[in-house]
Design a protein around this motif. Structure first.
Motif, PDB file in Angstrom:
ATOM      1  N   ALA A 189      -4.056  50.287  -1.649  1.00 38.35           N
ATOM      2  CA  ALA A 189      -3.012  49.347  -2.035  1.00 38.35           C
ATOM      3  C   ALA A 189      -3.598  48.069  -2.624  1.00 38.35           C
ATOM      4  O   ALA A 189      -3.159  47.579  -3.668  1.00 38.35           O
ATOM      5  N   VAL A 190      -4.616  47.513  -1.969  1.00 40.15           N
ATOM      6  CA  VAL A 190      -5.207  46.251  -2.426  1.00 40.15           C
ATOM      7  C   VAL A 190      -5.868  46.413  -3.788  1.00 40.15           C
ATOM      8  O   VAL A 190      -5.671  45.597  -4.694  1.00 40.15           O
ATOM      9  N   PHE A 191      -6.625  47.477  -3.961  1.00 41.71           N
ATOM     10  CA  PHE A 191      -7.323  47.652  -5.235  1.00 41.71           C
ATOM     11  C   PHE A 191      -6.355  47.987  -6.374  1.00 41.71           C
ATOM     12  O   PHE A 191      -6.624  47.655  -7.536  1.00 41.71           O
ATOM     13  N   GLN A 192      -5.234  48.620  -6.070  1.00 37.39           N
ATOM     14  CA  GLN A 192      -4.233  48.828  -7.113  1.00 37.39           C
ATOM     15  C   GLN A 192      -3.603  47.501  -7.541  1.00 37.39           C
ATOM     16  O   GLN A 192      -3.278  47.313  -8.710  1.00 37.39           O
ATOM     17  N   LEU A 193      -3.422  46.587  -6.604  1.00 41.81           N
ATOM     18  CA  LEU A 193      -2.925  45.258  -6.951  1.00 41.81           C
ATOM     19  C   LEU A 193      -3.905  44.528  -7.872  1.00 41.81           C
ATOM     20  O   LEU A 193      -3.501  43.845  -8.819  1.00 41.81           O
ATOM     21  N   VAL A 194      -5.207  44.686  -7.598  1.00 46.78           N
ATOM     22  CA  VAL A 194      -6.222  44.070  -8.458  1.00 46.78           C
ATOM     23  C   VAL A 194      -6.176  44.691  -9.850  1.00 46.78           C
ATOM     24  O   VAL A 194      -6.310  43.992 -10.867  1.00 46.78           O
ATOM     25  N   LEU A 195      -5.975  46.007  -9.927  1.00 41.94           N
ATOM     26  CA  LEU A 195      -5.861  46.688 -11.220  1.00 41.94           C
ATOM     27  C   LEU A 195      -4.682  46.138 -12.028  1.00 41.94           C
ATOM     28  O   LEU A 195      -4.808  45.866 -13.227  1.00 41.94           O
ATOM     29  N   VAL A 196      -3.539  45.960 -11.369  1.00 41.09           N
ATOM     30  CA  VAL A 196      -2.360  45.408 -12.040  1.00 41.09           C
ATOM     31  C   VAL A 196      -2.652  43.997 -12.544  1.00 41.09           C
ATOM     32  O   VAL A 196      -2.300  43.631 -13.673  1.00 41.09           O
ATOM     33  N   LEU A 197      -3.313  43.189 -11.726  1.00 38.81           N
ATOM     34  CA  LEU A 197      -3.655  41.822 -12.124  1.00 38.81           C
ATOM     35  C   LEU A 197      -4.563  41.810 -13.350  1.00 38.81           C
ATOM     36  O   LEU A 197      -4.353  41.037 -14.298  1.00 38.81           O
ATOM     37  N   GLY A 198      -5.578  42.668 -13.366  1.00 37.13           N
ATOM     38  CA  GLY A 198      -6.499  42.729 -14.507  1.00 37.13           C
ATOM     39  C   GLY A 198      -5.807  43.161 -15.787  1.00 37.13           C
ATOM     40  O   GLY A 198      -6.047  42.596 -16.865  1.00 37.13           O
ATOM     41  N   LEU A 199      -4.924  44.158 -15.695  1.00 39.07           N
ATOM     42  CA  LEU A 199      -4.210  44.622 -16.884  1.00 39.07           C
ATOM     43  C   LEU A 199      -3.246  43.561 -17.411  1.00 39.07           C
ATOM     44  O   LEU A 199      -3.087  43.400 -18.624  1.00 39.07           O
ATOM     45  N   GLY A 200      -2.603  42.826 -16.499  1.00 37.39           N
ATOM     46  CA  GLY A 200      -1.720  41.749 -16.933  1.00 37.39           C
ATOM     47  C   GLY A 200      -2.478  40.643 -17.647  1.00 37.39           C
ATOM     48  O   GLY A 200      -2.037  40.125 -18.687  1.00 37.39           O
ATOM     49  N   LEU A 201      -3.657  40.313 -17.123  1.00 34.66           N
ATOM     50  CA  LEU A 201      -4.474  39.265 -17.736  1.00 34.66           C
ATOM     51  C   LEU A 201      -5.006  39.707 -19.096  1.00 34.66           C
ATOM     52  O   LEU A 201      -5.054  38.912 -20.052  1.00 34.66           O
ATOM     53  N   LEU A 202      -5.366  40.976 -19.220  1.00 37.16           N
ATOM     54  CA  LEU A 202      -5.857  41.495 -20.500  1.00 37.16           C
ATOM     55  C   LEU A 202      -4.754  41.480 -21.558  1.00 37.16           C
ATOM     56  O   LEU A 202      -5.001  41.106 -22.718  1.00 37.16           O
ATOM     57  N   SER A 203      -3.559  41.888 -21.173  1.00 37.39           N
ATOM     58  CA  SER A 203      -2.431  41.867 -22.104  1.00 37.39           C
ATOM     59  C   SER A 203      -2.168  40.451 -22.593  1.00 37.39           C
ATOM     60  O   SER A 203      -1.937  40.217 -23.792  1.00 37.39           O
ATOM     61  N   LEU A 204      -2.227  39.492 -21.682  1.00 39.23           N
ATOM     62  CA  LEU A 204      -1.994  38.092 -22.038  1.00 39.23           C
ATOM     63  C   LEU A 204      -3.090  37.566 -22.967  1.00 39.23           C
ATOM     64  O   LEU A 204      -2.816  36.883 -23.963  1.00 39.23           O
ATOM     65  N   ALA A 205      -4.352  37.903 -22.642  1.00 39.11           N
ATOM     66  CA  ALA A 205      -5.478  37.420 -23.445  1.00 39.11           C
ATOM     67  C   ALA A 205      -5.437  37.988 -24.863  1.00 39.11           C
ATOM     68  O   ALA A 205      -5.698  37.277 -25.847  1.00 39.11           O
ATOM     69  N   SER A 206      -5.121  39.277 -25.005  1.00 39.13           N
ATOM     70  CA  SER A 206      -5.082  39.880 -26.339  1.00 39.13           C
ATOM     71  C   SER A 206      -3.958  39.283 -27.181  1.00 39.13           C
ATOM     72  O   SER A 206      -4.096  39.116 -28.395  1.00 39.13           O
ATOM     73  N   TRP A 207      -2.839  38.953 -26.546  1.00 38.10           N
ATOM     74  CA  TRP A 207      -1.692  38.408 -27.275  1.00 38.10           C
ATOM     75  C   TRP A 207      -1.920  36.957 -27.707  1.00 38.10           C
ATOM     76  O   TRP A 207      -1.639  36.582 -28.844  1.00 38.10           O
ATOM     77  N   LEU A 208      -2.494  36.154 -26.801  1.00 38.85           N
ATOM     78  CA  LEU A 208      -2.627  34.724 -27.080  1.00 38.85           C
ATOM     79  C   LEU A 208      -3.909  34.359 -27.827  1.00 38.85           C
ATOM     80  O   LEU A 208      -3.921  33.419 -28.624  1.00 38.85           O
ATOM     81  N   PHE A 209      -5.011  35.078 -27.554  1.00 38.04           N
ATOM     82  CA  PHE A 209      -6.316  34.604 -28.028  1.00 38.04           C
ATOM     83  C   PHE A 209      -7.039  35.544 -28.988  1.00 38.04           C
ATOM     84  O   PHE A 209      -7.728  35.089 -29.903  1.00 38.04           O
ATOM     85  N   LEU A 210      -6.919  36.870 -28.802  1.00 42.16           N
ATOM     86  CA  LEU A 210      -7.850  37.778 -29.468  1.00 42.16           C
ATOM     87  C   LEU A 210      -7.305  38.411 -30.743  1.00 42.16           C
ATOM     88  O   LEU A 210      -8.030  38.544 -31.735  1.00 42.16           O
ATOM     89  N   ILE A 211      -6.062  38.856 -30.738  1.00 40.01           N
ATOM     90  CA  ILE A 211      -5.496  39.546 -31.909  1.00 40.01           C
ATOM     91  C   ILE A 211      -4.901  38.504 -32.853  1.00 40.01           C
ATOM     92  O   ILE A 211      -3.730  38.136 -32.762  1.00 40.01           O
ATOM     93  N   ASN A 212      -5.732  38.022 -33.744  1.00 36.15           N
ATOM     94  CA  ASN A 212      -5.335  36.967 -34.673  1.00 36.15           C
ATOM     95  C   ASN A 212      -5.995  37.214 -36.042  1.00 36.15           C
ATOM     96  O   ASN A 212      -7.225  37.195 -36.139  1.00 36.15           O
ATOM     97  N   PRO A 213      -5.237  37.512 -37.085  1.00 34.80           N
ATOM     98  CA  PRO A 213      -3.774  37.576 -37.161  1.00 34.80           C
ATOM     99  C   PRO A 213      -3.215  38.857 -36.556  1.00 34.80           C
ATOM    100  O   PRO A 213      -3.978  39.765 -36.220  1.00 34.80           O
ATOM    101  N   ALA A 214      -1.910  38.921 -36.398  1.00 40.74           N
ATOM    102  CA  ALA A 214      -1.254  40.080 -35.795  1.00 40.74           C
ATOM    103  C   ALA A 214      -1.574  41.346 -36.582  1.00 40.74           C
ATOM    104  O   ALA A 214      -1.571  41.351 -37.814  1.00 40.74           O
ATOM    105  N   GLY A 215      -1.871  42.414 -35.854  1.00 40.13           N
ATOM    106  CA  GLY A 215      -2.165  43.694 -36.488  1.00 40.13           C
ATOM    107  C   GLY A 215      -3.608  43.873 -36.888  1.00 40.13           C
ATOM    108  O   GLY A 215      -3.970  44.916 -37.449  1.00 40.13           O
ATOM    109  N   CYS A 216      -4.451  42.881 -36.629  1.00 41.79           N
ATOM    110  CA  CYS A 216      -5.871  43.022 -36.987  1.00 41.79           C
ATOM    111  C   CYS A 216      -6.559  43.972 -36.007  1.00 41.79           C
ATOM    112  O   CYS A 216      -6.028  44.313 -34.961  1.00 41.79           O
TER     113      CYS A 216
END
Length: 655
Positions: free
Chosen positions: A175-202
């Motif tokens: 249970a605990v490690f699945q929560l960590v997995l969810v946290l990591g995936l949420g942070l990755l989604s946020l990072a790719s949207w705000l910081f990494l994929i610029n311009p959109a579709g690159c």
């Protein structure tokens, strides 16, 4: 404040009984305060144990911690001692028996594994292209970074196994490690949207991404290593937890567990099939954030389904930290180094069915590593005063240490196979990325070729379970068909042929390179044989490993046994990275670009594949000697009908 809000929310939860609310409340609070989890989990499990016990169904189990039999005293004193002064220190453990576990809840864990794997490979399968296209790393660096990351994923499996066996138990660890997995995936989604994929579709191989900020890159690496930590800790523990759903007292428990491990690997590959086809297509076309969000949704669904089985899972208690137990054996043997090991019949062991490892079955004496028997040799000093486990250990403790030592050579021989396996996520993808993969306007992503590996696994699993096992069973008399060690050896051979096929494909690819062009005109479907061979080898190697290490590990370190399979993959990735660095350091000299340069058309990746095939052949010869030497664990047959001490599965029976 958060605790108050959470309590209010739980009143609307479908399972709104006291115990299910307590379960979810504790898990969510634990995820917010990770460092306090050991304390919270122990307190939580005590609450659950007290909530589940029914005084009308008490079963008293005697826990004898300090008995030296009269036979052992006679061996030291040289005279018969019939009164056998024995101290009996008893504790009562209350167990409530109700139907639970079995295939119903094991199947729920298989679904959980499939969804969690979908989430993980939604990131991992295309990571090498994300590094080259979005972060603009060259091929060798990207391949090394993927190897290191993948190695770290499976290295974390040892941490999950340790916490599971020692303190938290399988359920809470998953249970605990699945929560960590969810946290990591949420942070990755946020990072790719705000910081990494610029311009959109690159990052689609055509549109170039803007250079990423240091903050964005830092968040990216933090997120992917959180994913590594979460999935790595979850993987071996969920496999062992699934095997726990089958009671060892059942006469067919071994067959049921063997079937479970086969379907476990089937579920793993079924989950990754979606990642390697649909998700990889969207990511390859520049929709990276969408792919990461889909992975996040899959991980959340996996966690929710996992929680649904809580009332009727079959739970086993954690057995305590195995490191002191194993350390005691070596220290006690060292202190008695000048003594000759006693006869096997006079070695120290607890009377009756009780074991020095609480809740674990006793292990019978073996003749391997006889020097460790000194730890269980009773001397005159051992008869005076209370038992000191750092001077005198039981046969079961000694055999537990022996089991670890005996499994290590087999485990080391599997590392080179993992070097083969890791090429699918790195060099196979880079090789496919410079081959002809367009069909009209449709471009086939190079990473999606791993779908042939997955289909090979799924098909070979069915063939193995329903055709090969019955046929081999009739010919050999073994109900399992082939032994785990035989299957692992076959996996090595097939893996070697996979590397040869990859080398041949690379030779052909180079023949069809047009000067000045990045891609060869050779069709990407030439890669199918190498992917299919790797997939068929996995059925033999990794399913065999799961069964072997889980079956041969003593009760007290079952999760550790399962984690050895993952740790093999981990070291295989590190060895692959080391090989790439060594090969490039030796071959990239002067004007030579080396075997794996940034421009693969100027290199000789085929030679690297043939090098791995040669190393695998040498490893197979060593493996055969180790497999012939290995002797299986020998549990006390008189204890087959005795239930292991459980923190029983019906602690939430009233939900």
């Amino acid at each position: 404040m958060f605790s108050y809000i959470l309590d209010s929310f739980l009143t609307f939860f479908p399972y709104h009984s006291f115990i299910s609310s307590l379960l979810i409340r504790e898990l969510l609070l634990s995820s917010l305060s990770f460092m306090s989890i050991p304390f919270r989990s122990s307190l939580f499990l005590n609450k659950l144990s007290m909530a589940s016990f029914d005084s009308s169904n008490e079963i008293e189990l005697k826990d004898n911690a300090e008995i030296i039999s009269s036979r052992q005293v006679e061996a030291v004193n040289g005279s018969e001692n019939t009164d056998g002064k024995k101290k009996l220190d008893t504790k009562s453990s209350l167990i409530k028996k109700q139907p639970s576990g079995g295939w119903t809840y094991a199947s729920l864990l298989l679904v959980n594994q499939g969804l969690a794997t979908l989430a993980f490979f939604g990131v991992g399968v295309n990571l090498v292209l994300f590094l080259t296209r979005v972060l603009e790393q060259d091929n060798a660096d990207a391949a090394n970074n993927v190897s290191k990351w993948t190695g770290t994923v499976y290295l974390f499996s040892l941490i999950g196994a340790f916490l599971s066996d020692s303190y938290w138990g399988r359920y809470l660890t998953c249970a605990v490690f699945q929560l960590v997995l969810v946290l990591g995936l949420g942070l990755l989604s946020l990072a790719s949207w705000l910081f990494l994929i610029n311009p959109a579709g690159c990052g689609d191989g055509v549109k170039v991404c803007m250079p990423s900020s240091s903050v964005g890159i830092a968040i990216f690496y933090l997120s992917i290593y959180l994913i590594a930590f979460g999935y790595g800790g979850h993987q071996p523990t969920i496999a062992t937890f699934g095997a726990d759903q089958f009671d060892d007292s059942h006469p067919k428990a071994a067959e049921l567990k063997a079937a479970f491990f086969c379907y476990f690997y089937f579920a793993l590959n079924a989950g990754s099939l979606f990642s390697n086809t649909i998700l990889v297509y969207y990511e390859d076309s520049g929709k990276w954030t969408l792919g990461f969000l889909a992975s996040l949704g899959s991980a959340i669904l996996a966690l929710v389904l996992y929680m649904l089985g809580t009332p009727r899972y079959r739970y086993l208690k954690a057995y305590g930290n195995p490191l002191p137990r194993v350390g005691q054996v070596f220290i006690a043997a060292y202190r008695k180094w000048d003594l000759a090991p006693a006869d096997a019949n006079t070695l120290y062991e607890l009377e009756g069915t009780q074991s020095a490892i609480k809740g674990s079955r006793k292990i019978l004496h073996s003749d391997d590593f006889r020097f460790l028997d000194k730890a269980a040799t009773v001397t005159q000093n051992d008869l005076c005063g209370p038992n000191n486990p750092w001077r005198l250990c039981t046969v079961t403790q000694v055999e537990e240490a022996k089991c670890v030592l005996k499994m290590l050579p087999i485990w080391l021989c599997t590392i080179i196979y993992s070097v083969i396996f890791t090429q699918m996520a790195s060099l196979f993808v880079e090789q496919g990325d410079v081959m002809a993969a367009k069909f009209g306007n449709f471009h086939l992503p190079a990473a999606s070729m791993s779908a042939f590996d997955i289909c090979s696994v799924l098909i070979c699993t069915g063939i193995y379970r329903h055709i090969l096992v019955p046929l081999a069973g009739k010919l050999s008399g073994n109900p399992k068909g082939l032994t785990e060690l035989q299957r692992m050896g076959i996996g090595l051979i097939i893996g070697m042929f996979a590397m040869i096929a990859a080398g041949v494909t690379e030779i052909q690819r180079l023949k069809f390179v047009t000067p000045g062009e990045k891609r060869s005109s050779l069709n990407i479907f030439w890669q199918i044989p190498q992917y299919v061979l790797v997939g068929s080898s996995e059925v033999f190697m990794y399913v065999g490993q799961l069964e072997f290490f889980n079956g041969q590990a003593p009760d007290g370190i079952k999760s550790f046994g399962s984690s050895l399979c993952m740790a093999s993959i981990s070291l295989g990735n590190y060895v692959s990275s080391l090989l790439v660095n060594m090969v490039m350091g030796i071959t990239a000299r002067g004007e030579s670009p080396g075997w794996i340069p940034a421009d693969l058309n100027a290199g000789h990746m085929d030679r690297f594949y043939f090098l791995i095939a040669g190393l695998t052949a040498i490893d197979f010869v060593i493996y055969v000697f180790c497999a012939k030497w290995y002797k299986c664990i020998n549990l006390d047959a008189s204890e087959k009908g005795i239930q292991l001490e459980e923190q029983h599965n019906d602690v939430l029976g009233k939900v």
